[in-house]
Design an enzyme around this catalytic site. Sequence first.
Site, PDB file in Angstrom:
ATOM      1  N   HIS A  46      52.157  -5.204  27.993  1.00 46.99           N
ATOM      2  CA  HIS A  46      51.847  -6.521  28.567  1.00 46.99           C
ATOM      3  C   HIS A  46      50.925  -6.335  29.772  1.00 46.99           C
ATOM      4  CE1 HIS A  46      52.202 -10.658  29.604  1.00 46.99           C
ATOM      5  NE2 HIS A  46      53.436 -10.704  30.033  1.00 46.99           N
ATOM      6  N   HIS A  83      46.188  -8.676  20.222  1.00 45.56           N
ATOM      7  CA  HIS A  83      46.900  -9.760  20.908  1.00 45.56           C
ATOM      8  C   HIS A  83      47.743 -10.497  19.882  1.00 45.56           C
ATOM      9  CE1 HIS A  83      47.633 -13.259  23.461  1.00 45.56           C
ATOM     10  NE2 HIS A  83      47.253 -12.505  24.455  1.00 45.56           N
ATOM     11  N   ASP A  96      42.779  -7.300  29.245  1.00 41.46           N
ATOM     12  CA  ASP A  96      42.962  -6.051  29.998  1.00 41.46           C
ATOM     13  C   ASP A  96      41.891  -5.014  29.758  1.00 41.46           C
ATOM     14  OD1 ASP A  96      46.240  -6.836  29.299  1.00 41.46           O
ATOM     15  OD2 ASP A  96      45.503  -6.593  31.349  1.00 41.46           O
TER      16      ASP A  96
HETATM   17  C1  SDX Z   1      48.583  -9.177  27.597  1.00 42.35           C
HETATM   18  O1  SDX Z   1      50.955 -12.716  25.151  1.00 42.35           O
HETATM   19  C2  SDX Z   1      50.018 -12.829  26.020  1.00 42.35           C
HETATM   20  O2  SDX Z   1      49.419 -13.853  26.156  1.00 42.35           O
HETATM   21  C3  SDX Z   1      49.792 -11.596  26.871  1.00 42.35           C
HETATM   22  C4  SDX Z   1      48.588 -11.660  27.807  1.00 42.35           C
HETATM   23  C5  SDX Z   1      48.798 -12.669  28.905  1.00 42.35           C
HETATM   24  O3  SDX Z   1      47.801 -13.143  29.462  1.00 42.35           O
HETATM   25  O4  SDX Z   1      49.981 -12.901  29.269  1.00 42.35           O
HETATM   26  O5  SDX Z   1      47.417 -12.007  27.080  1.00 42.35           O
HETATM   27  C6  SDX Z   1      48.364 -10.336  28.505  1.00 42.35           C
HETATM   28  O6  SDX Z   1      49.675  -8.672  27.553  1.00 42.35           O
HETATM   29  C7  SDX Z   1      47.449  -8.724  26.714  1.00 42.35           C
HETATM   30  C8  SDX Z   1      47.873  -7.553  25.778  1.00 42.35           C
HETATM   31  C9  SDX Z   1      47.771  -6.250  26.580  1.00 42.35           C
HETATM   32  N1  SDX Z   1      48.335  -5.138  25.798  1.00 42.35           N
HETATM   33  C10 SDX Z   1      47.558  -4.179  25.272  1.00 42.35           C
HETATM   34  O7  SDX Z   1      46.317  -4.202  25.302  1.00 42.35           O
HETATM   35  C11 SDX Z   1      48.341  -3.026  24.643  1.00 42.35           C
HETATM   36  C12 SDX Z   1      47.700  -2.679  23.307  1.00 42.35           C
HETATM   37  N2  SDX Z   1      47.928  -3.822  22.387  1.00 42.35           N
HETATM   38  C13 SDX Z   1      49.095  -3.793  21.610  1.00 42.35           C
HETATM   39  O8  SDX Z   1      50.138  -2.928  21.820  1.00 42.35           O
HETATM   40  C14 SDX Z   1      49.366  -5.038  20.786  1.00 42.35           C
HETATM   41  O9  SDX Z   1      48.167  -5.456  20.256  1.00 42.35           O
HETATM   42  C15 SDX Z   1      50.071  -6.184  21.469  1.00 42.35           C
HETATM   43  C16 SDX Z   1      51.318  -5.751  22.122  1.00 42.35           C
HETATM   44  C17 SDX Z   1      49.157  -6.820  22.487  1.00 42.35           C
HETATM   45  C18 SDX Z   1      50.378  -7.225  20.396  1.00 42.35           C
HETATM   46  O10 SDX Z   1      51.320  -6.659  19.571  1.00 42.35           O
HETATM   47  P1  SDX Z   1      51.856  -7.425  18.242  1.00 42.35           P
HETATM   48  O11 SDX Z   1      51.364  -8.824  18.191  1.00 42.35           O
HETATM   49  O12 SDX Z   1      53.329  -7.195  18.175  1.00 42.35           O
HETATM   50  O13 SDX Z   1      51.100  -6.681  17.108  1.00 42.35           O
HETATM   51  P2  SDX Z   1      51.702  -5.475  16.315  1.00 42.35           P
HETATM   52  O14 SDX Z   1      52.173  -4.435  17.271  1.00 42.35           O
HETATM   53  O15 SDX Z   1      52.679  -6.008  15.323  1.00 42.35           O
HETATM   54  O16 SDX Z   1      50.398  -4.897  15.548  1.00 42.35           O
HETATM   55  C19 SDX Z   1      49.949  -5.482  14.339  1.00 42.35           C
HETATM   56  C20 SDX Z   1      49.148  -4.367  13.685  1.00 42.35           C
HETATM   57  C21 SDX Z   1      49.907  -3.049  13.593  1.00 42.35           C
HETATM   58  O17 SDX Z   1      49.362  -2.314  12.530  1.00 42.35           O
HETATM   59  P3  SDX Z   1      50.206  -2.242  11.120  1.00 42.35           P
HETATM   60  O18 SDX Z   1      51.625  -1.789  11.504  1.00 42.35           O
HETATM   61  O19 SDX Z   1      50.166  -3.638  10.570  1.00 42.35           O
HETATM   62  O20 SDX Z   1      49.478  -1.212  10.282  1.00 42.35           O
HETATM   63  O21 SDX Z   1      48.001  -4.061  14.498  1.00 42.35           O
HETATM   64  C22 SDX Z   1      48.143  -2.742  15.016  1.00 42.35           C
HETATM   65  C23 SDX Z   1      49.571  -2.311  14.850  1.00 42.35           C
HETATM   66  O22 SDX Z   1      49.662  -0.905  14.695  1.00 42.35           O
HETATM   67  N3  SDX Z   1      47.760  -2.804  16.433  1.00 42.35           N
HETATM   68  C24 SDX Z   1      47.033  -1.889  17.038  1.00 42.35           C
HETATM   69  C25 SDX Z   1      46.879  -2.365  18.342  1.00 42.35           C
HETATM   70  N4  SDX Z   1      47.509  -3.534  18.485  1.00 42.35           N
HETATM   71  C26 SDX Z   1      48.059  -3.806  17.285  1.00 42.35           C
HETATM   72  N5  SDX Z   1      46.519  -0.718  16.604  1.00 42.35           N
HETATM   73  C27 SDX Z   1      45.804  -0.020  17.518  1.00 42.35           C
HETATM   74  N6  SDX Z   1      45.613  -0.420  18.803  1.00 42.35           N
HETATM   75  C28 SDX Z   1      46.125  -1.574  19.241  1.00 42.35           C
HETATM   76  N7  SDX Z   1      45.921  -1.974  20.499  1.00 42.35           N
END
Ligand code: SDX
Length: 422
Positions: A263, A302, A358
């Site tokens: 997050h 996201h 981010d």
């Molecule tokens: C913020 O919610 C908000 O609004 C948050 C925010 C705010 O203003 O409050 O916008 C701020 O928290 C932004 C997000 C910052 N986090 C990151 O950048 C960390 C990296 N991103 C992730 O860990 C992820 O994308 C999340 C946590 C942001 C979202 O996770 P989800 O919605 O639970 O998605 P998921 O983990 O189920 O992924 C879906 C697929 C998966 O692949 P498969 O299992 O389907 O094969 O996408 C892949 C994941 O492996 N994936 C990624 C990825 N994010 C998702 N693969 C590589 N790198 C990534 N960053």
Amino acid sequence: MPETITITDNRTGDSIEIPIDQGAADATQWAKLLPGVWFHDPSFGATSAASSSITELDGANGILRYRGYPIEQLAEHSSYLEVAYLLIHGELPTAKEFEAWRYEITHHTFIHENVRKRFMEGFHHDAHPMGILVSTVAALSTFYPGAKDIDDRDVLMKQVVRLIAKMPTLAAGAYRHSVGMPFVYPDNSLDFAANFLSMMWKTAEPRYEANPVLARALDVLFILHADHEQNCSTTAMRTVGSSHADPYISTAAAASALYGPRHGGANEAVIRMLNEIGSIENVAPYVEKVKRGEARLQGFGHRVYKNYDPRAKIIKRTAYEVFEVTGKSPMLDLALALEEVALSDEYFISRKLYPNVDFYSGLIYQAMGFPMDMFTVLFAIPRTAGWLSHYMELLDQGSRIYRPRQVFTGAAERDYVPIVNR
Ligand code: SDX
């Protein structure tokens, strides 16, 4: 076609027709048909936990509006303090309203000396500033015991002003403690961002003069981070607030959720990732590592945006303005190369993974001289206005206490076995 769904319980043949209202179906309706059967959605991937008029996201089209105003217009024309007023009160302030609001915030920036001398200075020198911030925000609850009277709107608004006003003071104080520098008191003649920069960077000079380009860039970043509907930390705020915990304790809970690397901790994780990649030559191998599931592309992806995060576009543009003053970040080309590779790769395209808020913000913070462990603190300062607007909305809605149900997967009933027989 009626805007309804019909659910049929095939075990009994009973059905219920439920209206689809503003994109949602009322869960209490199907509970009448299916007592004891829960729709299972552990991370709220497909569940609405609240109705809210504060922030609107359109993830498919990359749209973000605060109280109806597009984020692009607010970033261009507004200020963080004006946006905080908009989030809390629901309307943009008149000049008179804004002046009163600015006066109130400016005159509540000080913290009790005991918070600084007895509490903040008690932390170890290398304590993470987020750990200090979460703790001191919770500690403020003990300095304002009257804050528990959340049904009194004037009392509640006083705490809202105090929290918005004091977050920069606590944040800068945490930083100064971590580098062994003396605490800098707020300068009430400065605006919100410039005062924060003064509390961060003032040394022997009689008065710290922030570079206006950097102060404006920080204020724009504060605007962009101010709210984001039902994100993880806001859900924590609403969950804890639903128990009628006071605003300080609820804000500490929200800041705790923000601390996580998935997050608000992602802006720090992005820089660590770029440091690990090190050079343009290592971008492709790193992306392959991500595609093997061995790492995440920090700052990408996201839950809601399945398009470019509109905030990332503005932050990317702001980065160039900052680099005009600070000099270009050596990591910028690396970040641009990483973005280019990821946006053209099927793995990310198929999963609709785009840069989020981010991805570029950390480059700006680093260029402005903030250490990495302050990045999430920089997210928490402005998000306080968003968290508090949701807390107040929850109270105005008369929300019941959050208490989800569960699917039990544990052991069936069994008798206790004395230890000698195990
Ligand atoms: C913020 O919610 C908000 O609004 C948050 C925010 C705010 O203003 O409050 O916008 C701020 O928290 C932004 C997000 C910052 N986090 C990151 O950048 C960390 C990296 N991103 C992730 O860990 C992820 O994308 C999340 C946590 C942001 C979202 O996770 P989800 O919605 O639970 O998605 P998921 O983990 O189920 O992924 C879906 C697929 C998966 O692949 P498969 O299992 O389907 O094969 O996408 C892949 C994941 O492996 N994936 C990624 C990825 N994010 C998702 N693969 C590589 N790198 C990534 N960053």
